[in-house]
Design an enzyme around this catalytic site. Structure first.
Site, PDB file in Angstrom:
ATOM      1  N   LYS A 172       2.736  11.226  -3.561  1.00 45.84           N
ATOM      2  CA  LYS A 172       1.705  10.514  -4.325  1.00 45.84           C
ATOM      3  C   LYS A 172       0.747  11.480  -5.034  1.00 45.84           C
ATOM      4  O   LYS A 172       0.228  11.174  -6.100  1.00 45.84           O
ATOM      5  CB  LYS A 172       0.922   9.613  -3.368  1.00 45.84           C
ATOM      6  N   ASP A 195       0.887  -1.163   0.000  1.00 40.97           N
ATOM      7  CA  ASP A 195       0.000   0.000   0.000  1.00 40.97           C
ATOM      8  C   ASP A 195       0.926   1.214   0.000  1.00 40.97           C
ATOM      9  O   ASP A 195       1.563   1.513   1.012  1.00 40.97           O
ATOM     10  CB  ASP A 195      -0.892  -0.024   1.253  1.00 40.97           C
ATOM     11  N   GLU A 228      -7.263   0.434  -4.568  1.00 38.20           N
ATOM     12  CA  GLU A 228      -7.298   0.352  -3.106  1.00 38.20           C
ATOM     13  C   GLU A 228      -8.629  -0.209  -2.579  1.00 38.20           C
ATOM     14  O   GLU A 228      -8.612  -1.103  -1.719  1.00 38.20           O
ATOM     15  CB  GLU A 228      -6.984   1.723  -2.500  1.00 38.20           C
ATOM     16  N   ASP A 244     -12.862   5.525   2.589  1.00 39.79           N
ATOM     17  CA  ASP A 244     -11.432   5.570   2.923  1.00 39.79           C
ATOM     18  C   ASP A 244     -11.017   6.992   3.306  1.00 39.79           C
ATOM     19  O   ASP A 244     -10.894   7.872   2.452  1.00 39.79           O
ATOM     20  CB  ASP A 244     -10.628   5.077   1.707  1.00 39.79           C
TER      21      ASP A 244
HETATM   22  P1  ADP Z   1      -3.069   7.331   3.835  1.00 38.60           P
HETATM   23  O1  ADP Z   1      -3.984   6.333   3.253  1.00 38.60           O
HETATM   24  O2  ADP Z   1      -3.377   8.753   3.427  1.00 38.60           O
HETATM   25  O3  ADP Z   1      -1.625   7.006   3.633  1.00 38.60           O
HETATM   26  P2  ADP Z   1      -3.634   6.342   6.555  1.00 38.60           P
HETATM   27  O4  ADP Z   1      -4.743   5.453   6.221  1.00 38.60           O
HETATM   28  O5  ADP Z   1      -2.377   5.721   7.031  1.00 38.60           O
HETATM   29  O6  ADP Z   1      -3.300   7.387   5.420  1.00 38.60           O
HETATM   30  O7  ADP Z   1      -4.185   7.355   7.667  1.00 38.60           O
HETATM   31  C1  ADP Z   1      -3.381   8.249   8.334  1.00 38.60           C
HETATM   32  C2  ADP Z   1      -4.241   9.149   9.195  1.00 38.60           C
HETATM   33  O8  ADP Z   1      -4.906   8.358  10.188  1.00 38.60           O
HETATM   34  C3  ADP Z   1      -3.437  10.198   9.939  1.00 38.60           C
HETATM   35  O9  ADP Z   1      -4.066  11.451   9.834  1.00 38.60           O
HETATM   36  C4  ADP Z   1      -3.490   9.675  11.376  1.00 38.60           C
HETATM   37  O10 ADP Z   1      -3.397  10.721  12.315  1.00 38.60           O
HETATM   38  C5  ADP Z   1      -4.853   9.037  11.408  1.00 38.60           C
HETATM   39  N1  ADP Z   1      -5.010   8.106  12.529  1.00 38.60           N
HETATM   40  C6  ADP Z   1      -4.243   7.025  12.820  1.00 38.60           C
HETATM   41  N2  ADP Z   1      -4.669   6.428  13.941  1.00 38.60           N
HETATM   42  C7  ADP Z   1      -5.735   7.148  14.386  1.00 38.60           C
HETATM   43  C8  ADP Z   1      -6.614   7.042  15.519  1.00 38.60           C
HETATM   44  N3  ADP Z   1      -6.451   6.095  16.428  1.00 38.60           N
HETATM   45  N4  ADP Z   1      -7.604   7.954  15.636  1.00 38.60           N
HETATM   46  C9  ADP Z   1      -7.757   8.919  14.720  1.00 38.60           C
HETATM   47  N5  ADP Z   1      -6.969   9.079  13.657  1.00 38.60           N
HETATM   48  C10 ADP Z   1      -5.966   8.210  13.486  1.00 38.60           C
HETATM   49 MG    MG Z   2      -4.618   4.779   2.208  1.00 38.61          MG
END
Ligand code: ADP
Ligand code: MG
Length: 620
Positions: free
Chosen positions: A89, A25, A189, A213
């Site tokens: 990205k 991912d 995705e 998402d």
């Molecule tokens: P992407 O798909 O954009 O790479 P992710 O799916 O990894 O991103 O999501 C990252 C986001 O999730 C960040 O903003 C992070 O702060 C948030 N996040 C991670 N854990 C938590 C949580 N327990 N509660 C709220 N937000 C969270």
């Molecule tokens: Mg993602």
């Protein structure tokens, strides 16, 4: 099971050399790798003991040429913004024109000297393409995976958002190649997320699902139809600048006003700003499982309650729900026609988000699989399928815009219509316009308008070496093939001689969602005038052909025609020429018919293949 044959125990690290296909991912905020566990047969995200599986998608370039990736790079976001590249990205397959309205988002230098070409990022005196930047992240993931698995990793499945176009998919593939990975498949995705929930693995199953998402900086909602093991994207919607980072910002803003901190105080202390942002993210995460948060920052006692936080983010959550509505509308479905709702992305851990989505769709959402890992886990399952464990699986996507070639008069001849399921192929025969024409230009376009000038040109090439033949005689078959990654191959082959030419269409840069939308809207608003223009162009083309053929025939075969016929023909030719000067397609048609009526017996008489050939078939 090939995977099972690789005897790697990832907890003990016992190794056995064998080919490994991993799922990746490559996220805007975080990236990670997964494999099918050789013992349990279940997907697992790879991580070093006692660390997170998530690698922040951030690259930091040190002053002395040293490059760090991930958590380490993240430390420099505020203190060294010009050398710390995040969200690469977002730049994949984009030109400066595509991103200029969001330029302020990037705290590093995105160069703008040629607004139509693919963007590059400047760090000191070096330039990096988004492909290179992504390849640094992929290289790091590969290195980590090899370290954990104790085996080389050379093959991968990489996920991309469902709305990624050809250019963006190709860029992702190129980034993989640059990182030393053979990218076996690019997977959407939401499709990967569904797979991680086991949806679609049973061939009998038919389901309509919504994948919500919400990541760090982007929001995507996708509606998928799954039947017979085939995934079809019915619609996508979202906001490319809305995510968990905005939740953090809302908290920072709240604290600034709450504690009377002026921004001037912070302007010169990047470290302090960084610390405040990190505190805000910490607060947000804690509020996903607690009612309040309290911490110290720069001598200040910062506080926030869950209720306050929910109030702060309500407008943002509402925006995502509006996108869900639009996605349903585009898919032609009502909320209660969605069987399953899958939650993806770290920000869906926020209870207020879950509740809002569940309330909108009127049923509980699926959040059992770790939302940070779910996409990677699905990619791991897809990798397993490619390794030969689930051969009869096919993942289908759709083409967002029609694909075709330019034919005489600048008309768009569609070979693959919009919304066609891919992989797909289509072919059609064309012929030449002039006697002895040795080459044929094949111009490939994308769009819904009838005139190619209104559509977007993807590629152009010449089929050369066509042996000299009378116009209309060569048979050139043009075929389009879109593979499962959405990459278009165009082939032209002259069937009589066998000469052929083939190209892979890699557009200079992709279309933004807005552009696709705009092109579709234009095709609707211009539908009426397009139809008229097309009819007129077609009538004119036909008229020119018959004039050409008839005159050529007369000059070569005067003996076969009586003087009375000759006079009649000349009159018909004359009045067709007059009609041609008008905009009246019906008149042109009428005159073509009249000339046809007179000249048809000539063709029969001479049995000239060139004439009869030229009277049918489209010409390029
Ligand atoms: P992407 O798909 O954009 O790479 P992710 O799916 O990894 O991103 O999501 C990252 C986001 O999730 C960040 O903003 C992070 O702060 C948030 N996040 C991670 N854990 C938590 C949580 N327990 N509660 C709220 N937000 C969270
Ligand atoms: Mg993602």
């Amino acid at each position: 099971m090939i995977m099972a044959k690789i005897g790697i125990n990832i907890s003990t690290g016992s190794l056995q050399k064998a080919e490994m296909i991993v799922g990746i991912d490559l996220g805007t905020t975080n990236s990670l790798v997964s494999i099918i566990h050789p013992e349990t047969g279940k997907p697992v995200a790879l991580k070093e003991f006692n660390t997170s599986s998530l690698v922040p998608s951030i690259v930091h370039f040190g002053e002395h040429g040293d490059i760090v990736i991930g958590e380490e790079a993240r430390q420099y976001l505020e203190s060294d913004p010009q050398r710390t590249i995040f969200s690469a990205k977002r730049l994949m397959g984009k030109s400066y024109n595509d991103i200029k309205e969001n330029e302020s988002f990037f705290s590093y230098k995105v160069i703008d000297d040629d607004a139509d070409r693919l963007v590059k990022v400047q760090v000191d005196n070096k330039f990096y393409s988004p492909i290179e930047l992504s390849s640094f992240i992929l290289k790091e993931l590969k290195k980590r995976a090899e370290h954990i698995l104790k085996t080389p990793v050379n093959k991968a499945v990489i996920t991309v958002p469902a709305y990624f176009n050809d250019a963006q998919r190709q860029a992702t593939r190129d980034a993989g190649k640059l990182a030393g990975l053979d990218v076996l498949r690019i997977v959407n995705e939401p499709t990967a997320a569904s797979l991680a929930y086991g949806i679609g693995l049973n061939k009998e199953e038919e389901k309509t699902i919504a994948v919500y998402d919400l990541g760090g900086g982007t929001f995507d909602i996708s509606v998928l139809r799954i039947a017979g093991g085939i995934f079809e994207v019915l619609s996508t919607n979202g906001d490319t600048y809305l995510g968990g980072d905005d939740f953090d910002k809302a908290i920072v803003q709240y604290w600034l006003t709450q504690y009377g901190i002026t921004t001037e105080e912070l302007v010169n202390n990047k470290q302090l700003v960084q610390a405040l942002r990190l505190r805000a993210e910490e607060a947000k995460k804690q509020l996903s499982s607690h009612d309040s948060f309290e911490a110290n920052w720069n001598g200040e006692q910062l506080k926030i309650s869950r209720a306050t936080f929910e109030e702060l983010i309500r407008p943002l959550v509402d925006k995502t729900i509006a996108s869900c509505k639009n996605a349903l509308k585009d898919a032609g479905l009502a909320a209660d026609e969605i069987d399953t709702i899958v939650m993806v992305g770290g920000s869906t851990r926020v209870p207020a988000v879950k509740n809002a989505v569940s309330a909108f769709f009127g049923k509980p959402v699926h959040d059992e699989v770790n939302p940070d890992e779910v996409v990677a886990l699905g990619a791991g399952i897809q990798a397993d399928i490619l390794a030969g464990n689930n051969k009869d699986f096919l993942l289908l996507d759709i083409t967002p815009l029609s694909l075709g070639i330019e034919t005489m008069g600048g008309l768009m001849d569609v070979l693959i219509p919009r919304n066609a399921k891919i992989p797909t192929k289509a072919g059609r025969q064309y012929t030449t316009q002039k006697d002895g024409q040795g080459s044929m230009r094949i111009a490939v376009y994308q769009g819904e308008r009838d005139l190619v000038g209104d559509n977007r040109k993807l590629a152009e090439f010449n089929l050369t070496g066509i042996p000299a033949m009378p116009a209309g005689l060569p048979k050139v078959e043009v075929s389009f093939l879109i593979n499962a990654d959405g990459i278009l191959m165009v082939k032209a082959k002259e069937l009589r001689s066998g000469v052929e030419q083939e190209i892979e269409v890699k557009p200079q840069y992709g279309l933004t969602d807005n552009e696709v939308e705009k092109m579709l809207l234009e095709s609707i608003t211009h539908a009426q005038s397009d139809m008229q223009t097309r009819a007129l162009v077609e009538a004119r083309t036909e008229a020119e052909q018959i004039l050409d053929v008839t005159e050529k025939f007369l000059s070569k075969n005067a003996a076969l025609v009586s003087s009375e016929e000759l006079a009649q023909t000349n009159t018909a030719i004359q009045s067709l020429r007059e009609a041609l000067a008008s905009e009246d397609k019906d008149l042109i048609h009428k005159k073509v018919e009249e000339l046809n009526e007179i000249s048809r017996p000539f063709a029969e008489r001479a049995m000239d293949e060139a004439v009869s050939g030229a009277l049918k078939g489209k010409k390029i």
